[in-house]
Design a protein around this motif. Structure first.
Motif, mmCIF file in Angstrom:
data_model
loop_
_atom_site.group_PDB
_atom_site.id
_atom_site.type_symbol
_atom_site.label_atom_id
_atom_site.label_comp_id
_atom_site.label_asym_id
_atom_site.label_seq_id
_atom_site.Cartn_x
_atom_site.Cartn_y
_atom_site.Cartn_z
ATOM 1 N N GLU A 178 51.091 38.666 47.654
ATOM 2 C CA GLU A 178 52.513 38.597 47.320
ATOM 3 C C GLU A 178 52.725 38.418 45.821
ATOM 4 O OE1 GLU A 178 56.539 36.146 48.647
ATOM 5 O OE2 GLU A 178 54.562 35.477 49.333
ATOM 6 N N LEU A 179 51.906 37.583 45.213
ATOM 7 C CA LEU A 179 52.088 37.270 43.797
ATOM 8 C C LEU A 179 51.810 38.479 42.908
ATOM 9 C CD1 LEU A 179 52.900 34.734 42.245
ATOM 10 C CD2 LEU A 179 50.483 34.212 41.959
ATOM 11 N N LEU A 180 50.801 39.269 43.269
ATOM 12 C CA LEU A 180 50.450 40.426 42.454
ATOM 13 C C LEU A 180 51.031 41.723 43.008
ATOM 14 C CD1 LEU A 180 48.359 38.236 41.517
ATOM 15 C CD2 LEU A 180 46.895 40.148 40.877
ATOM 16 N N ASP A 181 51.837 41.611 44.053
ATOM 17 C CA ASP A 181 52.547 42.766 44.610
ATOM 18 C C ASP A 181 51.589 43.902 44.967
ATOM 19 O OD1 ASP A 181 54.687 44.174 45.551
ATOM 20 O OD2 ASP A 181 55.347 44.909 43.604
ATOM 21 N N ALA A 182 50.605 43.580 45.793
ATOM 22 C CA ALA A 182 49.629 44.575 46.244
ATOM 23 C C ALA A 182 49.867 44.899 47.711
ATOM 24 C CB ALA A 182 48.208 44.053 46.049
ATOM 25 N N ARG A 226 34.120 30.930 42.815
ATOM 26 C CA ARG A 226 32.922 30.171 42.478
ATOM 27 C C ARG A 226 33.172 28.683 42.588
ATOM 28 N NH1 ARG A 226 30.077 33.156 37.395
ATOM 29 N NH2 ARG A 226 28.585 31.524 37.901
ATOM 30 N N ASP A 227 32.167 27.990 43.093
ATOM 31 C CA ASP A 227 32.144 26.535 43.081
ATOM 32 C C ASP A 227 30.954 26.140 42.220
ATOM 33 O OD1 ASP A 227 32.364 23.843 43.534
ATOM 34 O OD2 ASP A 227 31.532 23.902 45.563
ATOM 35 N N GLY A 228 31.215 25.910 40.944
ATOM 36 C CA GLY A 228 30.123 25.700 39.995
ATOM 37 C C GLY A 228 29.356 26.990 39.813
ATOM 38 N N ASP A 229 28.066 26.946 40.056
ATOM 39 C CA ASP A 229 27.237 28.153 39.930
ATOM 40 C C ASP A 229 27.150 28.937 41.233
ATOM 41 O OD1 ASP A 229 26.667 27.572 37.271
ATOM 42 O OD2 ASP A 229 24.913 26.337 37.790
ATOM 43 N N GLU A 230 27.699 28.401 42.290
ATOM 44 C CA GLU A 230 27.601 29.054 43.596
ATOM 45 C C GLU A 230 28.813 29.942 43.845
ATOM 46 O OE1 GLU A 230 27.335 27.940 48.374
ATOM 47 O OE2 GLU A 230 27.673 26.372 46.874
ATOM 48 N N VAL A 231 28.560 31.176 44.274
ATOM 49 C CA VAL A 231 29.638 32.072 44.679
ATOM 50 C C VAL A 231 29.906 31.839 46.158
ATOM 51 C CG1 VAL A 231 30.366 34.463 44.945
ATOM 52 C CG2 VAL A 231 29.020 33.793 42.952
ATOM 53 N N ILE A 232 31.105 31.346 46.471
ATOM 54 C CA ILE A 232 31.420 30.991 47.854
ATOM 55 C C ILE A 232 32.366 31.995 48.514
ATOM 56 C CG2 ILE A 232 31.020 28.537 47.459
ATOM 57 C CD1 ILE A 232 34.020 28.138 47.255
ATOM 58 N N GLY A 233 32.740 33.036 47.768
ATOM 59 C CA GLY A 233 33.615 34.034 48.362
ATOM 60 C C GLY A 233 33.946 35.149 47.394
ATOM 61 N N ALA A 234 34.586 36.188 47.912
ATOM 62 C CA ALA A 234 35.054 37.305 47.090
ATOM 63 C C ALA A 234 36.503 37.593 47.475
ATOM 64 C CB ALA A 234 34.183 38.536 47.311
ATOM 65 N N LEU A 235 37.390 37.610 46.483
ATOM 66 C CA LEU A 235 38.816 37.848 46.705
ATOM 67 C C LEU A 235 39.182 39.164 46.044
ATOM 68 C CD1 LEU A 235 41.696 36.859 47.495
ATOM 69 C CD2 LEU A 235 41.740 35.611 45.322
ATOM 70 N N PHE A 236 39.833 40.050 46.815
ATOM 71 C CA PHE A 236 40.201 41.315 46.182
ATOM 72 C C PHE A 236 41.536 41.828 46.692
ATOM 73 C CE2 PHE A 236 37.672 42.760 49.828
ATOM 74 C CZ PHE A 236 38.449 43.794 50.334
ATOM 75 N N LEU A 237 42.157 42.638 45.842
ATOM 76 C CA LEU A 237 43.442 43.263 46.126
ATOM 77 C C LEU A 237 43.300 44.762 45.948
ATOM 78 C CD1 LEU A 237 45.558 40.868 43.890
ATOM 79 C CD2 LEU A 237 45.380 40.740 46.359
ATOM 80 N N ALA A 238 44.168 45.536 46.611
ATOM 81 C CA ALA A 238 44.123 46.987 46.474
ATOM 82 C C ALA A 238 45.526 47.569 46.600
ATOM 83 C CB ALA A 238 43.197 47.601 47.526
ATOM 84 N N ASN A 239 45.700 48.706 45.948
ATOM 85 C CA ASN A 239 46.948 49.482 46.038
ATOM 86 C C ASN A 239 48.159 48.676 45.545
ATOM 87 O OD1 ASN A 239 45.060 51.050 47.342
ATOM 88 N ND2 ASN A 239 46.374 51.604 49.049
ATOM 89 N N LYS A 240 48.192 48.484 44.234
ATOM 90 C CA LYS A 240 49.330 47.763 43.650
ATOM 91 C C LYS A 240 50.599 48.598 43.781
ATOM 92 C CE LYS A 240 50.822 45.315 39.491
ATOM 93 N NZ LYS A 240 51.027 44.031 40.196
ATOM 94 N N ASN A 241 51.685 47.943 44.139
ATOM 95 C CA ASN A 241 52.969 48.619 44.337
ATOM 96 C C ASN A 241 53.685 48.812 43.006
ATOM 97 O OD1 ASN A 241 52.828 48.706 47.255
ATOM 98 N ND2 ASN A 241 53.213 46.512 47.246
ATOM 99 N N CYS A 242 53.243 49.813 42.257
ATOM 100 C CA CYS A 242 53.856 50.114 40.962
ATOM 101 C C CYS A 242 53.449 51.519 40.540
ATOM 102 C CB CYS A 242 53.409 49.100 39.908
ATOM 103 S SG CYS A 242 51.681 49.282 39.412
#
Length: 381
Positions: free
Chosen positions: A38-42, A122-138
Motif C-alpha cells: 500500500e505504501l509503495l503503491d504496488a 536482516r537481523d544483524g548478520d543473519e538474513v531472516i527473510g526477503a521482501l519484494f514488490l512488483a508492478n508499481k502502479n505508475c
C-alpha cells in the motif's frame, strides 16, 4: 519519495505501528506485506522466510486472491532473484524481472511481474527473510523501472522495522511455548506425586486386608472399604488433573482459533505446507472440542512425521448441530485392510477411543500412494 495513495510521514508511521501491534508471527508477516504494497503503491507484494532446506518455511503474499494462490501451486524454492536477496543480502531493483539472466520462470497461473523491487530482511548478520514488490502502479519510464531510489530507501526502512517486529514475534511465541511447557511439567510432577502417594496407600491397605482375611474378617472388611475410598480419591485427583491439563487456549479461544494457531506453528516448523479452514463452525461442549483437538493433533503428527506429505489440509465444518473435522494429506498412505496391524502405530486406536468417548464416529480413508483422510464427526451438545 513516491507519491502513492498513502505517501508521507503519517503513512510510514501508520505502517510501522501496524507491524508492532501484532505478536503472532503470521500476523506480523501479513501486516508487513500489506503495508509495503500500500505504501509503495504496488500491484503485488510478498515476503518469504527461508528454511534450512532450500525452500521457504513461510511465504506470504498480498495482491493475489486465494483462488490464484491455490492455482499457482507449491511455494517457490530459493532460486533466481529470491536466492540473490537471501544469499548475497543485496537489494534488487529491476525494470523487468523477466529479462534478468537469473530469472527461471514461474507456474502458468502465476501473475506476470514486470518491474521489481526487493530487499533482504536482516537481523544483524543473519538474513531472516526477503521482501519484494512488483508492478508499481505508475507510468513507467522508457526502459526503466517504476520503482525509484526513494522507494528503495523507504522499503529499506520498512525492512529494518520488519526485522524487529518479526524477531519480537518469534521471541513472544517462543516464550509462550516455554511457559506452556513449564506449566505442563509442573502439573506432571504434581500428578505423579499425588497419584504415587495414593497408589502407595492403596497397596499397603490392600496388603493389610489380605493379611486379615483369615484371622479377622471384620477388620479385613474395614480395610477393603478403605481401599475403595482411596481408589475413589485417586480417580477424583486424576480427573481434576486431566481438567487442569486441558489446553488453556482451548478454554480462552475455542477450537477453531486454537487449531489455527497450532497449525501455523506446524506450518513454520515443517517443510510440508499445512493449511486450516473453518466453515460455519460454532462452539461445541468442552469435552467434544478437546477430543477434536486431540484427534487433529494425532492425525497431523502422523501426516508430518510418517507420511512424507507435501501438503496437509485441516478443515472444521458445521454438520447439523455438531461438527466434522477432516485432516487430509497427500502422503504415502497405507492399505486399509492392514488397519488392524498399523492401528496402534498410527495412533488410530487412541483417535477412535477419543471419538467414541464423545459419541462421535471416526472414518479413515487411505490407499498406498494416495494419501490419507481422517474424518471425525461429533454430534451437537
Amino acid at each position: 519519495m513516491s507519491q502513492g495513495p498513502r505517501s508521507g510521514l503519517a503513512a510510514v508511521s501508520s505502517a510501522l505501528l501496524a507491524m508492532s501491534r501484532h505478536l503472532e508471527v503470521r500476523d506480523v508477516l501479513k501486516t508487513i506485506v500489506a503495508s509495503a504494497r500500500e505504501l509503495l503503491d504496488a500491484q503485488y507484494a510478498a515476503l518469504g522466510v527461508p528454511d534450512d532446506h532450500g525452500g521457504f518455511a513461510q511465504f506470504v503474499v498480498d495482491g493475489v486472491s486465494d483462488e490464484q494462490w491455490k492455482a499457482i501451486g507449491p511455494l517457490p524454492r530459493q532460486h533466481g532473484i529470491l536466492a540473490a536477496m537471501l544469499h548475497e543480502a543485496t537489494p534488487e531493483r529491476l525494470a523487468d524481472v523477466r529479462e534478468d539472466p537469473r530469472f527461471g520462470g514461474w507456474p502458468s497461473a502465476h501473475p506476470d511481474l514486470v518491474d521489481f523491487l526487493g530487499l533482504p530482511i536482516r537481523d544483524g548478520d543473519e538474513v531472516i527473510g526477503a521482501l519484494f514488490l512488483a508492478n508499481k502502479n505508475c507510468p513507467k519510464p522508457e526502459g526503466g523501472c517504476g520503482f525509484t531510489e526513494d522507494d528503495e530507501e523507504l522499503l529499506a526502512i520498512l525492512a529494518q522495522h520488519a526485522a524487529i517486529a518479526l524477531t519480537n514475534a518469534r521471541l513472544y511465541e517462543r516464550s509462550r511455548e516455554l511457559t506452556i511447557a513449564e506449566e505442563r511439567s509442573r502439573l506432571a510432577h504434581e500428578l505423579h506425586d499425588a497419584v504415587s502417594q495414593k497408589l502407595f496407600s492403596l497397596r499397603l491397605t490392600a496388603q493389610a486386608a489380605t493379611a486379615l482375611v483369615d484371622r479377622d474378617p471384620t477388620r479385613a472388611k474395614g480395610e477393603l472399604q478403605q481401599v475403595a475410598a482411596l481408589a475413589a480419591e485417586a480417580a477424583d485427583e486424576l480427573r481434576a488433573a486431566v481438567v487442569e491439563l486441558r489446553p488453556a487456549a482451548l478454554d480462552e479461544d475455542g477450537l477453531a482459533a486454537t487449531l489455527r494457531t497450532h497449525i501455523q506453528v506446524l506450518d513454520r516448523a515443517h517443510t510440508a505446507r499445512v493449511t486450516f479452514a473453518a466453515h460455519s463452525f460454532r462452539a461445541l461442549p468442552a469435552a467434544q472440542e478437546e477430543a477434536m483437538l486431540r484427534v487433529a493433533q494425532e492425525a497431523l503428527h502422523n501426516a508430518l512425521r510418517h507420511s512424507g506429505a507435501a501438503h496437509v489440509d485441516v478443515t472444521v465444518d458445521r454438520c447439523g448441530g455438531g461438527a466434522v473435522l477432516r485432516v487430509t494429506d497427500d502422503g504415502s498412505g497405507f492399505e486399509p485392510t492392514a488397519i488392524r496391524r498399523v492401528g496402534r502405530h498410527l495412533g488410530l486406536v487412541s483417535m477412535r477411543d477419543r471419538t467414541s468417548g464423545v459419541g462421535g464416529t471416526l472414518t479413515v480413508e487411505s490407499a498406498p500412494g494416495k494419501g490419507t483422510t481422517i474424518e471425525m464427526e461429533v454430534p451437537g451438545g
